[in-house]
Design a protein around this motif. Structure first.
Motif, PDB file in Angstrom:
ATOM      1  N   GLY A 161      70.087  37.163  44.612  1.00 23.23           N
ATOM      2  CA  GLY A 161      69.368  35.960  45.284  1.00 23.23           C
ATOM      3  C   GLY A 161      70.017  35.740  46.649  1.00 23.23           C
ATOM      4  N   LYS A 162      69.267  35.285  47.711  1.00 21.17           N
ATOM      5  CA  LYS A 162      69.708  34.995  49.095  1.00 21.17           C
ATOM      6  C   LYS A 162      68.995  33.614  49.572  1.00 21.17           C
ATOM      7  N   ILE A 163      69.848  33.097  50.544  1.00 21.12           N
ATOM      8  CA  ILE A 163      69.627  32.192  51.259  1.00 21.12           C
ATOM      9  C   ILE A 163      69.493  32.272  52.765  1.00 21.12           C
ATOM     10  N   ARG A 164      68.471  32.218  53.410  1.00 22.60           N
ATOM     11  CA  ARG A 164      68.376  32.718  54.736  1.00 22.60           C
ATOM     12  C   ARG A 164      68.960  34.314  54.943  1.00 22.60           C
ATOM     13  N   GLY A 165      68.723  35.070  53.626  1.00 23.57           N
ATOM     14  CA  GLY A 165      69.158  36.415  53.977  1.00 23.57           C
ATOM     15  C   GLY A 165      70.338  36.734  53.599  1.00 23.57           C
ATOM     16  N   GLU A 166      71.357  35.722  52.992  1.00 20.42           N
ATOM     17  CA  GLU A 166      72.602  35.797  52.779  1.00 20.42           C
ATOM     18  C   GLU A 166      72.968  35.314  51.407  1.00 20.42           C
ATOM     19  N   VAL A 167      74.008  36.079  50.864  1.00 23.89           N
ATOM     20  CA  VAL A 167      74.431  35.696  49.592  1.00 23.89           C
ATOM     21  C   VAL A 167      75.174  34.286  49.551  1.00 23.89           C
ATOM     22  N   ALA A 168      75.892  34.152  50.512  1.00 24.76           N
ATOM     23  CA  ALA A 168      76.732  32.889  50.838  1.00 24.76           C
ATOM     24  C   ALA A 168      76.338  32.493  52.181  1.00 24.76           C
ATOM     25  N   ALA A 169      75.629  31.668  52.599  1.00 20.70           N
ATOM     26  CA  ALA A 169      75.332  31.346  53.690  1.00 20.70           C
ATOM     27  C   ALA A 169      76.195  29.977  53.950  1.00 20.70           C
ATOM     28  N   THR A 176      64.241  29.571  53.147  1.00 17.92           N
ATOM     29  CA  THR A 176      63.551  30.206  52.248  1.00 17.92           C
ATOM     30  C   THR A 176      64.337  31.006  51.249  1.00 17.92           C
ATOM     31  N   ILE A 177      64.317  30.633  49.927  1.00 19.28           N
ATOM     32  CA  ILE A 177      65.100  31.376  48.861  1.00 19.28           C
ATOM     33  C   ILE A 177      64.382  32.723  48.397  1.00 19.28           C
ATOM     34  N   SER A 178      65.299  33.832  48.480  1.00 18.69           N
ATOM     35  CA  SER A 178      64.606  35.093  48.369  1.00 18.69           C
ATOM     36  C   SER A 178      65.481  35.881  47.309  1.00 18.69           C
ATOM     37  N   ALA A 179      64.834  36.966  46.841  1.00 10.13           N
ATOM     38  CA  ALA A 179      65.498  37.947  46.067  1.00 10.13           C
ATOM     39  C   ALA A 179      65.167  39.394  46.323  1.00 10.13           C
ATOM     40  N   VAL A 180      66.149  40.235  46.217  1.00 12.74           N
ATOM     41  CA  VAL A 180      66.111  41.575  46.772  1.00 12.74           C
ATOM     42  C   VAL A 180      66.528  42.577  45.985  1.00 12.74           C
ATOM     43  N   MET A 181      65.950  43.699  45.670  1.00 17.59           N
ATOM     44  CA  MET A 181      66.492  44.730  45.000  1.00 17.59           C
ATOM     45  C   MET A 181      67.435  45.545  46.065  1.00 17.59           C
ATOM     46  N   GLU A 182      68.426  45.261  45.973  1.00 17.52           N
ATOM     47  CA  GLU A 182      69.343  45.962  46.999  1.00 17.52           C
ATOM     48  C   GLU A 182      69.813  47.355  46.623  1.00 17.52           C
ATOM     49  N   GLY A 184      58.112  27.455  43.430  1.00 11.55           N
ATOM     50  CA  GLY A 184      58.275  28.276  44.583  1.00 11.55           C
ATOM     51  C   GLY A 184      59.475  28.908  45.125  1.00 11.55           C
ATOM     52  N   SER A 185      59.522  29.097  46.618  1.00 11.68           N
ATOM     53  CA  SER A 185      60.636  29.628  47.142  1.00 11.68           C
ATOM     54  C   SER A 185      61.072  28.538  48.374  1.00 11.68           C
ATOM     55  N   LYS A 186      60.649  27.439  48.536  1.00 14.77           N
ATOM     56  CA  LYS A 186      61.082  26.636  49.516  1.00 14.77           C
ATOM     57  C   LYS A 186      61.291  24.941  48.908  1.00 14.77           C
ATOM     58  N   MET A 187      62.204  24.613  49.699  1.00 14.34           N
ATOM     59  CA  MET A 187      62.721  23.185  49.217  1.00 14.34           C
ATOM     60  C   MET A 187      61.577  22.121  49.070  1.00 14.34           C
ATOM     61  N   ASP A 188      61.505  21.356  47.921  1.00 15.29           N
ATOM     62  CA  ASP A 188      60.402  20.192  47.912  1.00 15.29           C
ATOM     63  C   ASP A 188      61.208  19.101  48.086  1.00 15.29           C
ATOM     64  N   CYS A 209      73.111  32.256  44.497  1.00 14.12           N
ATOM     65  CA  CYS A 209      73.520  32.382  45.962  1.00 14.12           C
ATOM     66  C   CYS A 209      74.122  30.990  46.268  1.00 14.12           C
ATOM     67  N   THR A 210      74.893  30.753  47.297  1.00 11.66           N
ATOM     68  CA  THR A 210      75.383  29.487  47.533  1.00 11.66           C
ATOM     69  C   THR A 210      75.231  29.209  49.129  1.00 11.66           C
ATOM     70  N   TYR A 211      75.315  27.952  49.422  1.00 13.08           N
ATOM     71  CA  TYR A 211      75.110  27.593  50.805  1.00 13.08           C
ATOM     72  C   TYR A 211      76.209  26.413  51.415  1.00 13.08           C
ATOM     73  N   GLU A 212      76.943  26.799  52.153  1.00 14.84           N
ATOM     74  CA  GLU A 212      78.121  25.785  52.462  1.00 14.84           C
ATOM     75  C   GLU A 212      77.735  24.710  53.774  1.00 14.84           C
ATOM     76  N   VAL A 213      77.633  23.582  53.454  1.00 11.92           N
ATOM     77  CA  VAL A 213      77.325  22.568  54.505  1.00 11.92           C
ATOM     78  C   VAL A 213      78.430  22.343  55.454  1.00 11.92           C
ATOM     79  N   GLN A 214      78.113  22.663  56.826  1.00 16.27           N
ATOM     80  CA  GLN A 214      78.931  22.470  57.974  1.00 16.27           C
ATOM     81  C   GLN A 214      78.717  21.093  58.978  1.00 16.27           C
TER      82      GLN A 214
END
Length: 509
Positions: free
Chosen positions: A410-418, A429-435, A462-466, A504-509
């Motif tokens: 799972g990835k957020i903005r193409g990153e596992v830990a964004a 967008t939340i995505s998933a990749v077969m790496e 879906g793949s986007k925030m509601d 996957c995670t997202y740290e707010v800055q």
């Protein structure tokens, strides 16, 4: 020579000074006129030479265009457009020179113009009317502007000709010119009005010299540009030339890699060797001899500069015994995966694909191309048989490991830990990749959970925030780590559902 009553002797001395100064002025004027005449001769001599040189360059460019295709044809077309424009303007300037020389006779003894007598400029008075131009002057300015516009049109937008266009605009800039008093004079008035006819003649010859230089520079750039394009590495092919065309296991492989190309329009006088000439290249055709190293050779023959040229070639190849083992390889990896169609290329050295048969549990296909759908277990055995030209059947087999599908990431903005601002998370967008998986699999996220610290978990389709997710994100503070989990997805290109998608995670800055 100052004021006061002068003696007869002093008056005589003063008169002699005046006569002497007048004589110096006369001599200087003649020298200047002669200098302009000599300058005109230099320009005209250079122009005559340039005409012949430019003709030779254009002939050379045409020859290149006729011998080969591509850039030389384009370059020759541009060169001929420039030649037509410069030829017309050069001829027009010649008519202006004839006007300047109206009433001037060539010295029958020297064959030259009487430069020292060409101190008047009345012949071009119709160029001017008061401070402005007469009809003839307006015509000249119009011809110059048309010349510049036609040159620009002929050269087009090619960046290699930009310096030429800048030079033409500079040398034939007809803007008003500031005189020594700082006042603006008309271009033609500044350069021609009131000048001796010999000076005007030299200036017009200089114009012609500029025209011929433009023509010469155009041909040089055209030839160089086309030659550079033809010599560009993009026009070549990397050709591997081994010392022989077959090697036994453990033998040292030697050879070289060269850059080469062929001209489909090349004219050869003849070819000797096992084959024939087709579109500038020799197509070889021969029958392999006995087992072992064999030699193949011949020569290209053509005429260059009226002389015969012979280019011999020689190579070797190795004839090996008939094969007795199969070549089996996985097109993607050294293993096969459960849950996807694994493409396989299976062949037997020296045997046509339609004489080779392969079998294994879950395998289908023919003519060397197969698809293996691995079942249960940890390995699969592939059996291969081949029918040789003499009817004998040989066989071989090989075992492949079976692996399961990797878990999607799972990835957020193409990153596992964004990391980033809250606003970026709201729109991402939340995505998933077969790496590290080489098979063409498409993963589409259909649902996920979002957990903002201090807020309840929200299930998003879906793949986007509601709207609910964005409201929760707005309440996050700096340093909060938002967790995306329970990601669900649909898969295209696989036979079964893959493992659970990782968090996957997202740290707010």
């Amino acid at each position: 020579m100052a004021g006061g009553k002068l003696t007869p002797r002093q008056k005589m001395i003063n008169l002699m000074y005046l006569v002497f100064i007048a004589m110096l002025a006369m001599n200087m004027s003649k020298e200047v006129l002669s200098a302009f005449g000599l300058m005109n001769e230099k320009f005209e001599g250079a122009n005559t030479s340039a005409v012949a040189t430019n003709e030779q360059m254009l002939v050379s460019l045409d020859a290149k265009a006729s011998e080969s295709k591509g850039e030389f044809i384009v370059a020759a077309a541009s060169a001929h457009k420039v030649e037509a424009v410069t030829k017309g303007f050069y001829a027009y300037v010649e008519t202006l020179k004839k006007q300047v020389l109206e009433g001037v006779e060539v010295d029958p003894e020297t064959g030259k113009l009487p430069y020292e007598a060409m101190d008047k400029g009345e012949s071009i008075d119709n160029w001017f009317t008061g401070e402005g131009y007469g009809p003839k002057g307006n015509e000249i300015i119009s011809k110059i502007e048309k010349f510049k516009a036609d040159i620009k049109s002929a050269l087009g937008s090619d960046v290699k000709y930009i310096p030429l266009l800048a030079e033409v605009n500079k040398k034939f800039d007809v803007s008003d010119v500031a005189n020594k008093e700082g006042l603006k004079d008309k271009y033609l008035a500044y350069h021609f009005k009131g000048f001796p006819s010999v000076a005007s003649l030299a200036k017009l010859s200089a114009w012609q010299n500029d025209i011929k230089k433009l023509e010469s520079d155009t041909y040089s750039i055209a030839l160089g540009k086309a030659a550079v394009s033809e010599a560009s590495y993009s026009k070549f092919q990397a050709i591997v030339v081994l010392d022989k065309n077959a090697y036994f296991q453990g033998e040292n492989v030697t050879g070289k890699v060269v850059l080469g190309k062929y001209d489909p329009n090349a004219k050869f006088d003849g070819f000797k060797g096992p084959g024939k000439l087709v579109n500038g290249q020799a197509i070889l055709s021969t029958t392999a001899g006995s087992v072992g190293e064999q030699t193949i050779g011949g020569s290209f023959n053509f005429i260059e500069g009226g002389k015969p040229i012979n280019l011999p070639f020689k190579g070797t190849y190795v004839v090996v015994p008939r094969p007795n083992s199969a070549t089996i390889s996985a097109d993607k990896m050294n293993v096969v995966y459960r849950g996807v169609p694994n493409p396989m290329t299976i062949s037997f050295a020296g045997v046509a694909n339609n004489k080779v048969k392969a079998s294994a549990q879950g395998m289908s296909g023919s003519d060397g191309k197969y698809v293996l759908r691995a079942g249960s277990g940890t390995s699969v055995m592939i059996n291969v048989s081949a029918t040789l030209p003499d009817g004998k059947v040989v066989s071989d087999k090989k075992e492949f490991r079976i692996k399961g599908l990797p878990a999607p990431t799972g990835k957020i903005r193409g990153e596992v830990a964004a990391k980033g601002q809250k606003g970026n998370l709201e729109s991402c967008t939340i995505s998933a990749v077969m790496e590290d998986f080489d098979f063409p699999v498409t993963v589409n996220v259909t649902q996920f959970n979002i957990k903002v610290p201090g807020q309840p978990t929200i299930v998003v389709s879906g793949s986007k925030m509601d709207g609910r997710a964005r409201s929760a994100i707005q309440k996050a503070t700096r340093g909060d780590v938002v967790v995306i989990s329970e990601i669900k997805a649909s898969f295209q290109g696989i036979d079964q559902v893959a493992k659970r998608v990782s968090t996957c995670t997202y740290e707010v800055q």
